[in-house]
Design a protein around this motif. Structure first.
Motif, PDB file in Angstrom:
ATOM      1  N   PRO A 288      48.046  13.018  48.962  1.00 15.85           N
ATOM      2  CA  PRO A 288      48.845  11.924  48.686  1.00 15.85           C
ATOM      3  C   PRO A 288      49.973  12.153  49.300  1.00 15.85           C
ATOM      4  O   PRO A 288      50.828  11.394  49.752  1.00 15.85           O
ATOM      5  N   GLU A 289      50.304  13.660  49.623  1.00 17.31           N
ATOM      6  CA  GLU A 289      51.743  13.863  50.131  1.00 17.31           C
ATOM      7  C   GLU A 289      51.831  13.564  51.527  1.00 17.31           C
ATOM      8  O   GLU A 289      52.702  13.119  52.335  1.00 17.31           O
ATOM      9  N   VAL A 290      50.568  13.730  52.346  1.00 18.48           N
ATOM     10  CA  VAL A 290      50.527  13.237  53.640  1.00 18.48           C
ATOM     11  C   VAL A 290      50.489  11.700  53.764  1.00 18.48           C
ATOM     12  O   VAL A 290      51.089  10.993  54.687  1.00 18.48           O
ATOM     13  N   ARG A 291      49.887  11.219  52.870  1.00 13.19           N
ATOM     14  CA  ARG A 291      49.801   9.593  52.828  1.00 13.19           C
ATOM     15  C   ARG A 291      51.115   9.186  52.890  1.00 13.19           C
ATOM     16  O   ARG A 291      51.393   8.169  53.675  1.00 13.19           O
ATOM     17  N   GLU A 292      51.911   9.732  51.828  1.00 16.82           N
ATOM     18  CA  GLU A 292      53.279   9.026  51.651  1.00 16.82           C
ATOM     19  C   GLU A 292      54.030   9.405  53.046  1.00 16.82           C
ATOM     20  O   GLU A 292      54.921   8.345  53.304  1.00 16.82           O
ATOM     21  N   GLN A 293      53.753  10.380  53.632  1.00 12.84           N
ATOM     22  CA  GLN A 293      54.561  10.385  54.950  1.00 12.84           C
ATOM     23  C   GLN A 293      54.272   9.506  55.912  1.00 12.84           C
ATOM     24  O   GLN A 293      54.939   9.091  56.944  1.00 12.84           O
ATOM     25  N   VAL A 294      52.906   9.088  55.908  1.00 14.47           N
ATOM     26  CA  VAL A 294      52.123   8.208  57.020  1.00 14.47           C
ATOM     27  C   VAL A 294      52.985   6.845  56.631  1.00 14.47           C
ATOM     28  O   VAL A 294      53.505   5.918  57.571  1.00 14.47           O
ATOM     29  N   GLY A 314      56.435   5.490  68.406  1.00 19.44           N
ATOM     30  CA  GLY A 314      57.327   6.016  67.108  1.00 19.44           C
ATOM     31  C   GLY A 314      56.349   6.493  66.226  1.00 19.44           C
ATOM     32  O   GLY A 314      56.687   7.078  64.896  1.00 19.44           O
ATOM     33  N   LEU A 315      55.030   6.355  66.298  1.00 18.31           N
ATOM     34  CA  LEU A 315      53.979   6.613  65.356  1.00 18.31           C
ATOM     35  C   LEU A 315      53.375   8.107  65.735  1.00 18.31           C
ATOM     36  O   LEU A 315      52.243   8.285  65.580  1.00 18.31           O
ATOM     37  N   VAL A 316      54.291   8.908  65.646  1.00 17.46           N
ATOM     38  CA  VAL A 316      54.269  10.205  66.000  1.00 17.46           C
ATOM     39  C   VAL A 316      53.315  10.869  64.775  1.00 17.46           C
ATOM     40  O   VAL A 316      52.196  11.636  65.105  1.00 17.46           O
ATOM     41  N   PHE A 317      53.558  10.686  63.722  1.00 16.29           N
ATOM     42  CA  PHE A 317      53.279  11.666  62.609  1.00 16.29           C
ATOM     43  C   PHE A 317      51.540  10.883  62.423  1.00 16.29           C
ATOM     44  O   PHE A 317      50.880  11.683  62.313  1.00 16.29           O
ATOM     45  N   VAL A 412      45.031   5.016  70.679  1.00 18.20           N
ATOM     46  CA  VAL A 412      45.993   3.647  70.595  1.00 18.20           C
ATOM     47  C   VAL A 412      45.299   2.734  69.448  1.00 18.20           C
ATOM     48  O   VAL A 412      45.955   2.202  68.574  1.00 18.20           O
ATOM     49  N   GLU A 413      44.138   2.612  69.520  1.00 20.45           N
ATOM     50  CA  GLU A 413      43.282   1.531  68.555  1.00 20.45           C
ATOM     51  C   GLU A 413      43.644   2.016  67.100  1.00 20.45           C
ATOM     52  O   GLU A 413      43.809   1.181  66.292  1.00 20.45           O
ATOM     53  N   ALA A 414      43.486   3.371  67.025  1.00 21.62           N
ATOM     54  CA  ALA A 414      43.378   3.967  65.508  1.00 21.62           C
ATOM     55  C   ALA A 414      44.743   3.812  65.011  1.00 21.62           C
ATOM     56  O   ALA A 414      45.211   3.302  63.724  1.00 21.62           O
ATOM     57  N   GLN A 415      45.885   4.202  65.900  1.00 21.10           N
ATOM     58  CA  GLN A 415      47.369   3.919  65.420  1.00 21.10           C
ATOM     59  C   GLN A 415      47.622   2.526  64.938  1.00 21.10           C
ATOM     60  O   GLN A 415      48.057   2.386  63.958  1.00 21.10           O
ATOM     61  N   LEU A 416      47.096   1.771  66.101  1.00 22.46           N
ATOM     62  CA  LEU A 416      47.287   0.326  65.374  1.00 22.46           C
ATOM     63  C   LEU A 416      46.720  -0.233  64.051  1.00 22.46           C
ATOM     64  O   LEU A 416      47.244  -0.953  63.580  1.00 22.46           O
ATOM     65  N   ILE A 417      45.604   0.418  64.093  1.00 23.31           N
ATOM     66  CA  ILE A 417      44.872   0.147  62.784  1.00 23.31           C
ATOM     67  C   ILE A 417      45.402   0.590  61.520  1.00 23.31           C
ATOM     68  O   ILE A 417      45.642  -0.134  60.582  1.00 23.31           O
TER      69      ILE A 417
END
Ligand code: HEM
Length: 457
Positions: A288-294, A314-317, A412-417
């Protein structure tokens, strides 16, 4: 099994520096739990070559990044033939999924479609297809209904691929039928993959469902190719580009060759993406700590959506999390090769015809290259740390001449999804989460996972 045990067995019989694993220690654990068996053998070999005794075949398991580099840098010697490839080629033919001159023609034609420049022009279409898919998902998941995680992630991948590569030459309903038939074909290839030396003429379990699935694939694809030729299409979608390609014999590729590459691209680009995203959501549920960061990054960069190409830098993490998910669960978990001529690998003489198994799944866990390899730590992929890694310690997309054409497409696709989903929903996996993988031709969760999509706001 401890490394001492593997070492003991190597004494006298295997070349120096090679861990030899007996038939009993190979077949029994591999039959019971193929991936767990491989994992134990890989751990015990600790970066050395390990020779597996599978009865009729004795492949070498290669895990050290230096050895992986040697194999992938010599495609003239280590060829994509035998083992898993032969049965797969019954479905995909020998264009882009094959080896030699016909592979070269396909690679030459397809590669320009996947350059950063060409893809850059398609990201808008890709983002629209993601947004449209998420609206469909939103309807399906209305009122807290659970949805099947693998099915839904794969459905999104189908929709995106057909919009971007097929420019709607295939409808979404047809793509779903195609996807189901391809999954059925894969599942029924199991015994031929385990025993690739059995001639095609000898019937084996799975042959009938395989033939049925291939018939469905052909019924869907061939009419599209014929229609494309009849209209003399100058389009830049996959079918049109392949249909006007001249092959190694100076003639236009025939319908079968076009069909083979269309199917190969569909196979390569959909199930992989669906499964990689599935692992990502399972991991985020467990961390959950990683999820919250995303979630925070997406809120900051995308807001309440939709996710668009200008948000990507901007979606670096989010990208780091995807890379770490592919480290722990590389969907293409094994990359087999067959040696064309004798060679020396890690000081060991290998004869022509030897099967060599590379495994991103195992190499991504070699402790010499990864601290606490089992831990899920996206920080490993922060841009300043990437430079310091051995180039071949991480290869979820393969490397060398056969390197995945779709790695940038996928990222790219996965970041957008992911960003699109988090800007609409608070996804959570229903029930107990199991991160235990099952290794078929690809790495899938052992248990069916279901997801609930609560609204984000
Ligand atoms: C998570 C997603 C993906 C993973 C883990 C993955 C993994 C791989 C791996 C390991 C290989 C190398 C096989 C070898 O060396 O024999 C490969 C090749 C390939 N991939 Fe991917 N892939 C992914 C997504 C995609 C996508 C989205 C596409 C297309 C849209 C694609 C198209 C291809 C093609 C055409 C090849 C064959 C390249 C060649 O042999 O010349 N892949 N992929």
């Amino acid at each position: 099994m401890t490394s001492a045990e593997v070492y003991e067995e190597s004494a006298g019989t295997a070349p120096p520096g090679v861990a030899q694993v007996s038939l009993r220690r190979t077949l029994v654990p591999l039959a019971r739990d193929p991936l767990g068996g491989f994992e134990r053998i890989g751990r015990a070999a600790d970066g050395r070559l390990a020779r597996l005794n599978l009865g009729l075949t004795r492949p070498y398991l290669v895990t050290h990044p230096d050895h992986v580099q040697h194999v992938l840098r010599r495609p003239d010697l280590y060829r994509r033939e035998g083992m898993m490839w032969k049965p797969l080629q019954r479905l995909e033919g020998d264009g882009i999924a094959g080896e030699g001159p016909s592979w070269q023609v396909s690679r030459h034609i397809l590669q320009p479609m996947f350059t950063a420049r060409n893809l850059g022009g398609l990201f808008g279409t890709m983002a629209d297809a993601v947004t449209e898919s998420l609206s469909v998902l939103q309807e399906r998941a209305a009122r807290g209904r659970e949805v099947d995680l693998v099915d839904e992630m794969t459905a999104i991948a189908h929709r995106v691929l057909i919009r971007v590569l097929f420019s709607d030459r295939i409808t979404f309903a047809e793509a779903e039928r195609l996807g189901q038939a391809i999954t059925a074909a894969f599942t029924s290839l199991g015994s031929r993959m385990l025993m690739p030396f059995v001639p095609d003429a000898v019937p084996m379990p799975g042959d009938r469902p395989f033939a049925r699935a291939v018939r469905t694939v052909d019924e869907l694809i061939y009419p599209r190719i014929r229609a494309c030729r009849a209209e003399g299409s100058r389009g830049d979608d996959l079918v049109a580009v392949l249909a006007r390609t001249v092959g190694e014999d100076g003639q236009l590729l025939d319908d079968k060759r076009v069909r083979d590459d269309v199917v190969s691209m569909f196979v390569a680009g959909t199930e992989t993406t669906g499964l990689a995203l599935t692992w990502l959501w399972l991991l985020l549920q467990e961390h959950p700590e990683v999820r919250e960061q995303v979630v925070a990054e997406v809120a900051d960069v995308v807001g309440d959506g939709p996710a668009a190409p200008q948000h990507l830098p901007g979606l670096v993490f989010t990208r780091m999390v995807l890379q770490e998910a592919l480290r722990l669960y590389p969907v293409g978990w094994v990359v087999p090769r067959t040696l064309a001529q004798p060679d020396e690998l890690a000081g060991t003489r290998l004869s022509a015809g030897t099967t060599v198994l590379l495994s991103p799944y195992l190499t991504h866990r070699v402790p010499q290259f990864w601290d606490e390899p089992e831990a899920f730590r996206p920080q490993r992929f922060s841009p300043d740390r990437e430079q310091r890694r051995h180039r071949f310690a991480y290869f979820p997309f393969g490397a060398g001449v056969h390197q995945c054409l779709g790695s940038h497409f996928f990222t790219v696709e996965a970041q957008l999804i992911v960003a699109g989903m988090l800007s609409r929903f608070r996804p959570r996996v229903a029930g107990e989460v199991s991160l235990r993988p099952r290794a078929t031709a690809s790495l899938r969760p052992r248990q069916r996972a279901r997801m609930v999509l609560d609204p984000a706001a």
